[in-house]
Design an enzyme around this catalytic site. Structure first.
Site, PDB file in Angstrom:
ATOM      1  CD  GLN A   1      -1.145   2.352   2.179  1.00  0.00           C
ATOM      2  OE1 GLN A   1      -0.395   2.080   3.102  1.00  0.00           O
ATOM      3  NE2 GLN A   1      -1.434   3.596   1.822  1.00  0.00           N
TER       4      GLN A   1
ATOM      5  CG  HIS B   1      -8.058   5.954   6.154  1.00  0.00           C
ATOM      6  ND1 HIS B   1      -7.310   6.137   5.021  1.00  0.00           N
ATOM      7  CD2 HIS B   1      -7.159   5.626   7.115  1.00  0.00           C
ATOM      8  CE1 HIS B   1      -6.023   5.964   5.290  1.00  0.00           C
ATOM      9  NE2 HIS B   1      -5.909   5.642   6.556  1.00  0.00           N
TER      10      HIS B   1
END
Ligand SMILES: Cc1cc2nc3c(=O)[nH]c(=O)nc-3n(C[C@H](O)[C@H](O)[C@H](O)COP(=O)(O)O)c2cc1C
Length: 395
Positions: free
Chosen positions: A128, A278
């Site tokens: 990521q 998130h």
């Protein structure tokens, strides 16, 4: 860290709270501003009901699926988290646990373990990245991840550098050296198990981010790398199209919460999107990601792989997300609580809890596999896709 088996993710969180120094525990709670989105991520799953069948259920039920070319044994993957100091084995323990249960891991570029060691522990590792640094620095870091053998890229876009939390942010030192440890003494002395686990590895955790290293420079501290990211202008869709082309492999765009952005991700050639806010750590006031899923699935469900995260705490949450259009889900805090409670075994324990919950929900619904789930399996109250203001439960 001793701990033993636990029955639910909630129990893992209770144990983590007892085990971790307060500042580390608060760093995992995270959230932003008033905590509305973070609370809504959990509340929204509770608003959804099931429409069960009582007979004709298949004797065996399947959970296997694939995401970005990876076959996984259950529709749950490890979402990347850049949390330091939860456990001395960090992401390597998480990667081993995921491999033991047959699933993939997203490794945060802000993680604490080198990408090479994580890939060795679990070959199904996605790397990521945020949009951080110029194209040269960005691709240098991604080249290293590619050389290490990662099987895909996750590009996380939803971050606004929110500045505060009503319940207070944890103090995080730049480096956890002896001086910092002494200033944390009251917290760490009452958490001897956490301290003992680190003592066995030869000292306190180093708060550097090894996967953000640029050749010829020292590994940056967490805050140095964070500073570089803050100073980088946000990407355009054309920047992202360039990155997808440059990578030449599967790419997930993480942080999508609207159908128009989902369509743009399709346009630039993304393999997958993660419908996510998130975990409520970003723009407070966004709806729970499960509320935004049906419209996104309608818009692009047949053109891109849809993964959902934010708020998954039980197998039935996974089943709800799949019924409403996701192909798989990712978990964040759930595995961090497991890691804090009992290391690698704790993460395996969390994955087992989810597997068990998915299986009983499939059985109740009379479905033979996760691929058979349909929107009609879930009861969606009127107005569900509209954001509700719920009382934040943080602190
Ligand atoms: C403490 C913490 C750190 C995180 N760090 C990252 C990160 O470095 N990169 C990223 O893409 N997402 C990060 N996330 C978001 C997770 O990948 C995921 O989207 C979120 O945790 C899902 O919500 P949940 O915790 O309710 O499962 C972080 C989340 C938490 C709680």
């Amino acid at each position: 860290m001793a701990g033993g088996w636990f029955e639910t993710v909630a129990e893992a969180q209770r144990r983590a709270r007892k085990t971790l120094p307060k500042s580390v525990y608060k760093a995992i709670i995270a959230g932003s501003e008033h905590g509305n989105t973070m609370a809504d991520n959990l509340a929204a799953f509770s608003e959804l009901g099931f429409a069960p069948h009582v007979a004709q259920a298949p004797a065996e039920r399947g959970q296997g699926t694939s995401v970005m070319g990876q076959e996984i044994a259950l529709p749950v993957m490890i979402s990347p988290t850049g949390v330091q100091a939860v456990h001395p084995d960090g992401e390597v323990a998480v990667a081993r646990a995921a491999a033991a249960r047959g699933t993939a891991i997203g490794l945060s570029s802000f993680g604490s373990e080198p990408v090479e060691e994580v890939v060795e522990a679990n070959p199904q590792t996605f790397f990521q990245t945020y949009w951080c640094g110029d194209r040269d620095r960005l691709t240098q870091r991604l080249e290293r991840a590619r050389r290490a053998g990662v099987v895909g890229l996750i590009v996380t876009l939803d971050w606004q550098f929110s500045h505060g939390r009503d319940w207070g942010s944890p103090p995080i030192p730049d480096k956890l050296d002896l001086r910092a440890m002494l200033s944390f003494a009251p917290e760490t002395i009452i958490r001897p198990r956490w301290l003992k686990a680190y003592a066995r590895t030869g000292g306190p955790p180093e708060l550097t981010v090894p996967n953000m290293t640029i050749e010829g420079e020292d590994p940056p501290t967490f805050f140095a790398a964070y500073g570089e990211w803050m100073q980088t202008p946000p990407p355009t869709w054309e920047d992202l199209r360039w990155l997808v082309g440059w990578w030449e492999g599967p790419v997930m765009i993480k942080g999508i919460s609207r159908p128009d952005d989902a369509r743009r991700a399709v346009d630039i050639g993304a393999t997958a999107i993660s419908v996510s806010n998130h975990g409520g750590n970003n723009l407070d006031g966004q709806p729970a990601s499960i509320r935004t899923l049906p419209a996104i699935a309608d818009a692009v469900g047949d053109q891109v792989e849809i993964v959902l995260d934010s708020g998954i705490r039980r197998g039935s949450d996974v089943v709800k997300a799949l019924a409403l259009g996701a192909r798989a889900t990712m978990i964040g805090r759930a595995y961090l609580w497991g890691l804090a409670a009992n290391g690698q075994a704790g993460v395996e324990n969390v994955l087992d809890i989810l597997t068990g919950g998915i299986d009983s929900a499939l059985r109740g619904l009379g479905r033979a596999s996760v691929a058979d789930l349909e929107a009609s399996d879930v009861l969606v109250p009127e107005g569900f896709t509209t954001h509700r203001v719920v009382e934040p439960a943080a602190g």
